[in-house]
Design an enzyme around this catalytic site. Structure first.
Site, PDB file in Angstrom:
ATOM      1  N   LYS A  39     -16.341  39.147  -5.072  1.00 54.87           N
ATOM      2  CA  LYS A  39     -15.990  38.274  -3.946  1.00 54.87           C
ATOM      3  C   LYS A  39     -17.283  37.755  -3.121  1.00 54.87           C
ATOM      4  CE  LYS A  39     -13.356  41.684  -2.625  1.00 54.87           C
ATOM      5  NZ  LYS A  39     -13.392  42.600  -3.749  1.00 54.87           N
TER       6      LYS A  39
ATOM      7  N   GLY B  78     -17.822  46.776  -0.468  1.00 54.67           N
ATOM      8  CA  GLY B  78     -18.989  46.437  -0.522  1.00 54.67           C
ATOM      9  C   GLY B  78     -19.457  45.428  -1.267  1.00 54.67           C
ATOM     10  N   HIS B  79     -19.665  44.272  -0.730  1.00 54.53           N
ATOM     11  CA  HIS B  79     -19.853  42.880  -1.301  1.00 54.53           C
ATOM     12  C   HIS B  79     -21.422  42.450  -1.677  1.00 54.53           C
ATOM     13  CE1 HIS B  79     -15.499  41.912   0.731  1.00 54.53           C
ATOM     14  NE2 HIS B  79     -15.558  42.693  -0.141  1.00 54.53           N
TER      15      HIS B  79
ATOM     16  N   LYS C  29     -18.237  37.553 -14.478  1.00 53.54           N
ATOM     17  CA  LYS C  29     -18.592  38.520 -15.212  1.00 53.54           C
ATOM     18  C   LYS C  29     -18.357  38.268 -16.752  1.00 53.54           C
ATOM     19  CE  LYS C  29     -19.859  42.347 -12.645  1.00 53.54           C
ATOM     20  NZ  LYS C  29     -20.052  43.699 -12.454  1.00 53.54           N
TER      21      LYS C  29
ATOM     22  N   ASP D 167     -13.945  44.726  -6.124  1.00 57.55           N
ATOM     23  CA  ASP D 167     -15.138  44.594  -6.812  1.00 57.55           C
ATOM     24  C   ASP D 167     -15.055  43.561  -7.903  1.00 57.55           C
ATOM     25  OD1 ASP D 167     -16.109  46.706  -5.413  1.00 57.55           O
ATOM     26  OD2 ASP D 167     -15.481  48.219  -6.657  1.00 57.55           O
TER      27      ASP D 167
ATOM     28  N   LYS E  59     -20.308  37.479  -3.918  1.00 60.17           N
ATOM     29  CA  LYS E  59     -21.079  36.495  -4.665  1.00 60.17           C
ATOM     30  C   LYS E  59     -20.631  35.152  -4.395  1.00 60.17           C
ATOM     31  CE  LYS E  59     -22.091  34.144  -8.772  1.00 60.17           C
ATOM     32  NZ  LYS E  59     -22.780  33.960 -10.066  1.00 60.17           N
TER      33      LYS E  59
ATOM     34  N   ASN F  64     -15.211  50.376   3.694  1.00 59.73           N
ATOM     35  CA  ASN F  64     -14.626  50.869   2.681  1.00 59.73           C
ATOM     36  C   ASN F  64     -15.262  49.672   1.349  1.00 59.73           C
ATOM     37  OD1 ASN F  64     -12.735  49.095   3.492  1.00 59.73           O
ATOM     38  ND2 ASN F  64     -10.979  49.890   2.543  1.00 59.73           N
TER      39      ASN F  64
ATOM     40  N   GLY G   3     -21.248  54.421  -4.898  1.00 65.45           N
ATOM     41  CA  GLY G   3     -22.194  54.647  -6.132  1.00 65.45           C
ATOM     42  C   GLY G   3     -21.521  55.249  -7.074  1.00 65.45           C
TER      43      GLY G   3
ATOM     44  N   GLN H  10     -11.214  44.684  -1.090  1.00 68.44           N
ATOM     45  CA  GLN H  10     -10.381  45.133  -2.025  1.00 68.44           C
ATOM     46  C   GLN H  10      -9.918  44.255  -2.766  1.00 68.44           C
ATOM     47  OE1 GLN H  10      -9.910  46.669   1.700  1.00 68.44           O
ATOM     48  NE2 GLN H  10     -11.768  47.450   1.113  1.00 68.44           N
TER      49      GLN H  10
ATOM     50  N   VAL I 279     -21.590  33.933 -14.433  1.00 67.33           N
ATOM     51  CA  VAL I 279     -22.186  34.181 -15.890  1.00 67.33           C
ATOM     52  C   VAL I 279     -23.392  35.261 -15.419  1.00 67.33           C
ATOM     53  CG1 VAL I 279     -21.259  32.558 -17.172  1.00 67.33           C
ATOM     54  CG2 VAL I 279     -23.766  32.073 -15.999  1.00 67.33           C
ATOM     55  N   GLY I 280     -23.429  35.772 -14.208  1.00 71.30           N
ATOM     56  CA  GLY I 280     -24.440  36.654 -13.880  1.00 71.30           C
ATOM     57  C   GLY I 280     -24.361  36.871 -12.363  1.00 71.30           C
TER      58      GLY I 280
ATOM     59  N   ALA J 261     -20.420  49.650  -5.196  1.00 69.67           N
ATOM     60  CA  ALA J 261     -21.413  49.097  -4.252  1.00 69.67           C
ATOM     61  C   ALA J 261     -21.557  49.967  -2.752  1.00 69.67           C
ATOM     62  CB  ALA J 261     -21.339  47.854  -3.832  1.00 69.67           C
ATOM     63  N   THR J 262     -20.322  50.717  -2.816  1.00 69.00           N
ATOM     64  CA  THR J 262     -20.310  51.431  -1.400  1.00 69.00           C
ATOM     65  C   THR J 262     -20.753  52.755  -1.445  1.00 69.00           C
ATOM     66  OG1 THR J 262     -18.868  50.043  -0.285  1.00 69.00           O
ATOM     67  CG2 THR J 262     -18.665  52.225   0.729  1.00 69.00           C
TER      68      THR J 262
HETATM   69  P1  GDP Z   1     -16.952  42.564  -4.453  1.00 75.46           P
HETATM   70  O1  GDP Z   1     -16.600  43.680  -3.780  1.00 75.46           O
HETATM   71  O2  GDP Z   1     -15.980  41.847  -5.001  1.00 75.46           O
HETATM   72  O3  GDP Z   1     -18.033  41.500  -3.519  1.00 75.46           O
HETATM   73  O4  GDP Z   1     -17.879  42.906  -5.709  1.00 75.46           O
HETATM   74  P2  GDP Z   1     -19.169  44.075  -5.872  1.00 75.46           P
HETATM   75  O5  GDP Z   1     -20.258  43.415  -5.230  1.00 75.46           O
HETATM   76  O6  GDP Z   1     -18.559  45.535  -5.543  1.00 75.46           O
HETATM   77  O7  GDP Z   1     -19.105  44.194  -7.322  1.00 75.46           O
HETATM   78  C1  GDP Z   1     -19.600  43.193  -8.142  1.00 75.46           C
HETATM   79  C2  GDP Z   1     -20.828  43.357  -8.804  1.00 75.46           C
HETATM   80  O8  GDP Z   1     -20.944  42.594  -9.908  1.00 75.46           O
HETATM   81  C3  GDP Z   1     -22.051  43.400  -7.903  1.00 75.46           C
HETATM   82  O9  GDP Z   1     -23.005  44.129  -8.569  1.00 75.46           O
HETATM   83  C4  GDP Z   1     -22.331  41.750  -8.328  1.00 75.46           C
HETATM   84  O10 GDP Z   1     -23.809  41.381  -8.232  1.00 75.46           O
HETATM   85  C5  GDP Z   1     -22.006  41.550  -9.808  1.00 75.46           C
HETATM   86  N1  GDP Z   1     -21.752  40.326 -10.336  1.00 75.46           N
HETATM   87  C6  GDP Z   1     -21.133  39.430  -9.552  1.00 75.46           C
HETATM   88  N2  GDP Z   1     -20.845  38.396 -10.427  1.00 75.46           N
HETATM   89  C7  GDP Z   1     -21.385  38.570 -11.662  1.00 75.46           C
HETATM   90  C8  GDP Z   1     -21.330  37.910 -13.117  1.00 75.46           C
HETATM   91  O11 GDP Z   1     -20.883  37.072 -13.256  1.00 75.46           O
HETATM   92  N3  GDP Z   1     -22.171  38.673 -13.830  1.00 75.46           N
HETATM   93  C9  GDP Z   1     -22.401  39.899 -13.789  1.00 75.46           C
HETATM   94  N4  GDP Z   1     -23.085  40.415 -14.787  1.00 75.46           N
HETATM   95  N5  GDP Z   1     -22.629  40.540 -12.571  1.00 75.46           N
HETATM   96  C10 GDP Z   1     -21.844  39.946 -11.504  1.00 75.46           C
HETATM   97  P1  IMO Z   2     -14.421  45.842  -2.067  1.00 74.86           P
HETATM   98  O1  IMO Z   2     -14.144  44.918  -0.950  1.00 74.86           O
HETATM   99  C1  IMO Z   2     -12.981  48.955  -4.820  1.00 74.86           C
HETATM  100  C2  IMO Z   2     -10.397  51.914  -3.150  1.00 74.86           C
HETATM  101  C3  IMO Z   2     -11.074  53.366  -3.287  1.00 74.86           C
HETATM  102  C4  IMO Z   2      -9.888  54.205  -3.519  1.00 74.86           C
HETATM  103  C5  IMO Z   2      -8.898  53.548  -2.560  1.00 74.86           C
HETATM  104  C6  IMO Z   2      -8.536  53.786  -1.009  1.00 74.86           C
HETATM  105  O2  IMO Z   2     -15.746  46.097  -2.310  1.00 74.86           O
HETATM  106  O3  IMO Z   2     -13.722  45.215  -3.323  1.00 74.86           O
HETATM  107  P2  IMO Z   2      -9.911  53.790   1.000  1.00 74.86           P
HETATM  108  O4  IMO Z   2     -11.516  54.025   1.362  1.00 74.86           O
HETATM  109  O5  IMO Z   2      -9.534  52.296   1.385  1.00 74.86           O
HETATM  110  O6  IMO Z   2      -9.181  54.719   1.824  1.00 74.86           O
HETATM  111  O7  IMO Z   2      -9.916  53.902  -0.590  1.00 74.86           O
HETATM  112  O8  IMO Z   2      -9.364  52.055  -2.757  1.00 74.86           O
HETATM  113  N1  IMO Z   2     -11.460  51.053  -2.899  1.00 74.86           N
HETATM  114  C7  IMO Z   2     -11.963  50.081  -3.225  1.00 74.86           C
HETATM  115  N2  IMO Z   2     -12.375  49.862  -4.670  1.00 74.86           N
HETATM  116  N3  IMO Z   2     -13.483  48.004  -4.112  1.00 74.86           N
HETATM  117  C8  IMO Z   2     -13.450  48.081  -2.620  1.00 74.86           C
HETATM  118  O9  IMO Z   2     -13.613  47.184  -1.824  1.00 74.86           O
HETATM  119  C9  IMO Z   2     -12.476  49.130  -2.268  1.00 74.86           C
HETATM  120  N4  IMO Z   2     -12.283  49.587  -1.060  1.00 74.86           N
HETATM  121  C10 IMO Z   2     -11.217  50.951  -1.263  1.00 74.86           C
HETATM  122  O10 IMO Z   2     -12.333  53.521  -4.267  1.00 74.86           O
HETATM  123  O11 IMO Z   2      -9.316  54.252  -4.631  1.00 74.86           O
HETATM  124 MG    MG Z   3     -17.122  45.725  -3.973  1.00 77.33          MG
END
Ligand code: GDP
Ligand code: IMO
Ligand code: MG
Length: 423
Positions: A16, A40-41, A331, A13, A18, A38, A302, A224, A413-414, A299-300
């Site tokens: 990636k 959530g991008h 961030k 999270d 973005k 698993n 909640g 991940q 920055v967002g 993101a996956t």
């Molecule tokens: P990923 O799994 O690595 O793609 O990241 P996620 O989408 O799960 O979580 C990143 C969260 O941070 C999302 O809600 C994005 O919209 C948000 N986000 C990404 N970059 C920034 C940033 O620079 N600032 C803020 N405030 N939010 C960001």
């Molecule tokens: P992205 O790509 C954050 C975490 C789960 C759990 C562990 C094992 O959005 O960054 P699994 O479902 O793989 O058996 O879960 O890994 N986990 C993540 N945490 N971002 C993810 O993906 C994750 N995918 C799995 O919360 O702790």
């Molecule tokens: Mg994610």
């Protein structure tokens, strides 16, 4: 042309989705190489927020081909939902989204096995997303799995039935009650398989090979983060794939000599969702503030993400394991308003100060040692030029670059595409 990698360096999270979306204009092909639903991008542009799970984050760019590589595990049911959600954007997925025949399929019973395994662990549960990831990779390495290419075989249903029967038998051995209606789950699964068949299945390693040879620019999108890697993460609280750079080679069929830049992405602080050790985790108001301002909910699933200060011991480890050549800090805006920032630069480990990640980072063994830095008050979310960045943020960045010995080439920055500053 070499294949560049974009990898999360923490516990996932990092942002990636973005950044892949932002970078896609420079690439011809975006390829996922491991993980599955698993992940959530999140990407945001034109006021709309999209969350992708299996589909690569370059999908909104007209000129990019998006590949789901052999190392990915696909749940046809979730995949169909993603495709359906993209329907209104007219993306021509038939031509732009290609799926490896060697990618493994997540069956409904894989999800049930995941649930049974977690329930049986009680307090020691991993905190899995319950998408069936672990059981599917177990079948892959156990040489029992079903692959996308099997869908094209005449006896696919028989193969499906044999594996599902075996899974049901396994579920009955767990000492837990799992309620399910298999015929409903199967109806949904086979409907989704029909929808999957409308897309192009490819021999992706051959496709990648030809693409590299013909000079295409390729970005591999990690899922991940490094600390969730099956080998190098905080085992057993990890996912079941290699999330680190090596995973891109096995998950796409690309030789190590063909890897170019390794872009490592990290949050300006740290988050983790699910169970497992997290040395710099905060249980105070600072942690609450990070979670609130950063909207730290999965993101996956909640679920609320755990928050803490930046951990340079862990980050250095991830930089080394992946051979990161450029860093991207996400961030930064969330830290505006903190009078003092803390960065963990070493651990007290069993009474001794160390600055590498030891075998076991359970909280009873590890106490973080912090360096304090002055924070900044300025809102960063409207800044577009490095010249406008507050001095304290520049100091923070310089400190990290010195410690990590890798340049930070981008600061986010967002959440929106436009809130991205290239240094
Ligand atoms: P990923 O799994 O690595 O793609 O990241 P996620 O989408 O799960 O979580 C990143 C969260 O941070 C999302 O809600 C994005 O919209 C948000 N986000 C990404 N970059 C920034 C940033 O620079 N600032 C803020 N405030 N939010 C960001
Ligand atoms: P992205 O790509 C954050 C975490 C789960 C759990 C562990 C094992 O959005 O960054 P699994 O479902 O793989 O058996 O879960 O890994 N986990 C993540 N945490 N971002 C993810 O993906 C994750 N995918 C799995 O919360 O702790
Ligand atoms: Mg994610």
């Amino acid at each position: 042309m070499a294949v560049d990698l974009l990898l999360g360096l923490q516990w996932g999270d990092e942002g990636k989705g973005k950044i892949v979306d932002v970078l896609t204009q420079k690439y011809d092909i975006i390829a996922r190489f491991q993980g599955g639903p698993n992940a959530g991008h999140t990407l945001e542009f034109n006021g709309i927020k999209h969350v992708l799970h299996t589909i690569p984050s370059g999908i909104f760019h007209e000129n990019a081909i998006n590949i789901v590589g052999n190392g990915v595990v696909i749940d046809p049911v979730i995949f169909k939902k993603e495709i359906d959600a993209l329907g209104k954007f007219n993306l021509n997925l038939k031509d732009r989204l290609l799926i490896s025949r060697k990618a493994h399929l997540i069956l409904p019973t894989h999800r049930l096995l995941d649930a049974a395994s977690e329930a049986s662990k009680g307090k020691a549960k991993i905190g899995s997303t319950l998408k069936g990831i672990g059981p599917t990779y177990m079948d892959k390495t156990g040489r029992n799995g079903l692959r996308v290419g099997d869908i094209e075989l005449a006896d696919f249903e028989t193969r499906y039935r044999n594996l599902t029967d075996k899974h049901q038998e396994m579920i009955s051995h767990y000492n837990v009650e799992i309620q399910y209606n298999l015929s409903e789950l199967e109806a949904e699964f086979f409907e989704a398989i029909e929808s999957l068949k409308k897309l192009q299945f490819i021999d992706s390693e051959e496709y990648m090979h030809q693409a590299i040879k013909s000079g295409k620019k390729i970005l591999a999108e990690g899922a991940q983060g490094s600390l969730l890697d099956i080998d190098f993460g905080t085992y057993p609280f990890v996912t079941s794939s290699n999330t680190t750079a090596a995973g891109a080679c096995t998950g796409l069929g690309v030789a190590p000599t063909k890897i170019g830049e390794v872009l490592g992405i990290f949050k300006a602080y740290t988050t983790r969702v699910g169970s497992g050790p997290f040395p710099t985790e905060l249980f105070d108001e600072d942690g609450e503030t990070m979670g609130r301002i950063g909207r730290e909910f999965g993101a996956t699933t909640g679920r609320k993400r755990r928050c803490g200060w930046l951990d340079l011991v862990a980050l250095k480890y991830a930089v080394q394991v992946n051979g990161v050549t450029q860093l991207m800090m996400m961030k930064a805006d969330v830290l505006s308003g903190f009078e003092t920032l803390k960065v963990c630069t070493s651990y007290k480990y069993n009474g001794k100060e160390i600055n590498h990640l030891p075998y076991n980072i359970e909280e009873q063994n590890v106490t973080p040692i912090y360096t304090e830095m002055k924070g900044w008050a300025k809102d960063l979310t409207q800044i577009t030029d490095t010249k406008e960045l507050p001095k304290e943020l520049n100091d923070y960045i310089s400190f990290l670059e010195k410690e990590l010995e890798v340049p930070i080439t981008l600061v986010s920055v967002g959440p929106d595409r436009t809130q991205t500053i290239v240094r």
